[in-house]
Design an enzyme around this catalytic site. Structure first.
Site, PDB file in Angstrom:
ATOM      1  CE  LYS A  61      -3.711   1.985   2.738  1.00  0.00           C
ATOM      2  NZ  LYS A  61      -4.387   1.939   3.845  1.00  0.00           N
ATOM      3  CB  SER A 136      -7.841   3.767   2.883  1.00  0.00           C
ATOM      4  OG  SER A 136      -7.143   2.930   3.692  1.00  0.00           O
ATOM      5  CB  SER A 160      -7.735   0.834   5.759  1.00  0.00           C
ATOM      6  OG  SER A 160      -8.633   1.999   5.639  1.00  0.00           O
TER       7      SER A 160
HETATM    8  N1  GLN Z   1     -12.925   4.279   6.417  1.00  0.00           N
HETATM    9  C1  GLN Z   1     -12.088   4.774   7.658  1.00  0.00           C
HETATM   10  C2  GLN Z   1     -11.749   6.067   7.647  1.00  0.00           C
HETATM   11  O1  GLN Z   1     -12.234   6.605   6.561  1.00  0.00           O
HETATM   12  C3  GLN Z   1     -11.032   3.913   8.149  1.00  0.00           C
HETATM   13  C4  GLN Z   1      -9.837   4.197   7.170  1.00  0.00           C
HETATM   14  C5  GLN Z   1      -8.527   3.333   7.670  1.00  0.00           C
HETATM   15  O2  GLN Z   1      -8.637   2.359   8.266  1.00  0.00           O
HETATM   16  N2  GLN Z   1      -7.445   3.918   7.094  1.00  0.00           N
HETATM   17  O3  GLN Z   1     -11.224   6.699   8.500  1.00  0.00           O
END
Ligand code: GLN
Length: 468
Positions: A61, A136, A160
């Protein structure tokens, strides 16, 4: 012919060790698959040349800092940034001979649940390219399912790793907070961020976790694992106790097809010998989201202060310094980071700190205690990972709250610092459904054991129907 859609890392290692294939052939097979399918899926932001050697390839990532390889975190503000050092996880991968295929797409600064917040365009779900791969870490999840990497690393703040794995139909682990170093990772919310593996099988996931876990002097939140990672073998679950938190399984917005697949999997757990019992997480589910959306933006507003056009990446042209800062941040950040910087700065400001940030920290302790109490009775908790299957691109982009609700089931255990594993448990409307297993602190081995037995019993085919 190497079938990258089906090859597991474990099998790849066997083929490499027995010299049935060479490292160069294996790397080239993934590059050929990327050439064939990444135009459609858009998993990668940057591709690497084969560094040579005989290790297993891996995708990372793009929040994971890589020496000499661009690292953008999906943001225009980091465009052109090339780290001068490796993150600790990358050092560990390299010392195991692993070879980086490339950097995968992510929502900007890992803020989002669909990759649609990436400054470089969204990734697509290999099961149905008109749908999101989750986020994400959608690029890593889609790459593993699309046969564009045997496994990958993601990062998880509130879901994410787990949520994209659920939407793409693979295995993802958010490890216990403090077991994997964040040194060299682009920070979002430091009291929540964890790096973890995405793989095709639970065994691959456990193996990759064993490579990256452990204490690192450069991240003082890390500890040595109290027991080594065990690659799961048993196919029964005798002696294990699994709790079914009512509120995580009956939350509003869970699709009937998701509930059906998860209920069937819970019945399997019992058939495999686990003791299954109902339990409650009422406070965590009710307060998890509001608490997360104070703490995560507060920490993000502080972490993102460093992007000022002086030290990293993008710099706007301007006649004088203040204007340069303002324009750099205005032009460099997309809407979602801006929204969170504003919310977070507000929650931290004098006069509001106690009412918002301070209060959220206290609620967080309540959430942790509510979880801890359940682990006196259970080895793991089970629920859906995502309330819905993969949704169409564009469906939630105009409604930040609808997007935030994608993580309503993953956030509570993240707030409590606990490990969570996504395991595919079936299909609904032809799309994968993910099952979430949450364990106590350092309880990964039990999650692997349960996940592995379930994976064997269900026999989920990880290759999307349209690619078979
Ligand atoms: N979707 C969640 C957010 O927008 C979690 C994102 C993540 O775990 N990086 O914060």
């Amino acid at each position: 012919m190497i079938d990258t859609l089906r090859l597991t890392a474990e099998e790849a290692k066997r083929l490499l060790d027995s010299r049935e294939i060479s490292g160069a052939e294996l790397f080239a097979a993934y590059r050929a698959a990327i050439d064939e399918r990444d135009e459609e899926l858009h998993c990668y932001l940057h591709l690497c040349d084969d560094p040579g050697g005989d290790g297993i390839p891996i995708a990372l990532k793009d929040v994971i800092g890589t020496k000499g390889i661009p690292t953008t975190a999906g943001s225009k503000i980091l465009e052109g940034y090339v780290p001068v050092y490796d993150s600790t996880v990358v050092e560990r991968l390299k010392s195991h001979g692993l070879r980086i295929l490339g950097k995968t797409n992510t929502d900007e600064f890992a803020m989002g649940s669909s990759t649609e917040n990436s400054a470089f365009g969204p990734s697509h779900n290999p099961w149905d390219p008109s749908r999101v791969p989750g986020g994400s870490g959608g690029g890593s999840a889609a790459a593993v399912t699309g046969g564009l990497a045997p496994w990958a690393l993601g990062s998880d703040t509130g879901g994410s790793i787990k949520q994209p794995s659920a939407l793409c139909g693979n295995v993802g682990l958010r490890p216990t907070y403090g077991t994997v170093s964040r040194y060299g990772i682009v920070a979002f919310a430091s009291s929540l961020d964890q790096v973890g593996p995405v793989a095709k099988t639970v065994r691959d996931c456990a193996y990759l976790y064993s490579i990256i876990a452990g204490r690192d002097d450069r991240d003082t939140t890390t500890v040595e694992l109290p027991q080594p990672v065990e690659l799961p073998e048993a196919t029964d679950l005798k002696g294990l106790r699994v709790g079914v938190p009512k509120e995580l399984n009956e939350a509003e917005g869970i699709e009937p097809g998701v509930t059906a697949a998860v209920q069937a999997a819970i019945a399997r757990l019992e058939e495999l010998g686990a003791e299954v019992g109902e339990c409650s997480l009422s406070l965590s589910v009710e307060y998890g989201m509001p608490c997360y959306y104070l703490i995560a933006p507060a920490e993000a507003s502080s972490n993102l202060a460093r992007y000022d056009g002086v030290r990293y990446g993008y710099r706007a042209a301007a006649a004088e310094r203040l204007e340069m800062y303002e324009r750099t941040r205005d032009e460099g950040f997309g809407d979602e980071p801006k929204r969170r910087i504003m919310v977070g700065t507000y929650a931290l400001s004098a006069g509001y700190y106690d009412a918002y940030y301070g209060q959220a920290q206290k609620v967080r302790t309540v959430i942790k205690r509510e979880h801890d109490a359940l682990f006196e009775t259970f080895d793991a908790l089970v629920s859906p990972t995502s309330p819905t299957v993969a949704f169409p691109l564009g469906a939630r982009t105009d409604d930040p709250l609808a997007m935030y609700l994608s993580d309503v089931l993953t956030i509570p255990s993240c707030m409590a610092g606990l490990p969570g594993l996504n395991v595919p448990c079936g299909l609904s409307e032809g799309l994968p459904v993910g099952l979430q297993l949450v364990g106590p602190q350092f309880g990964e081995n039990a999650l692997f054991r349960i996940g592995h037995a379930l994976e064997r019993a269900i026999g989920f085919d990880p290759v999307p129907e349209r690619l078979r």
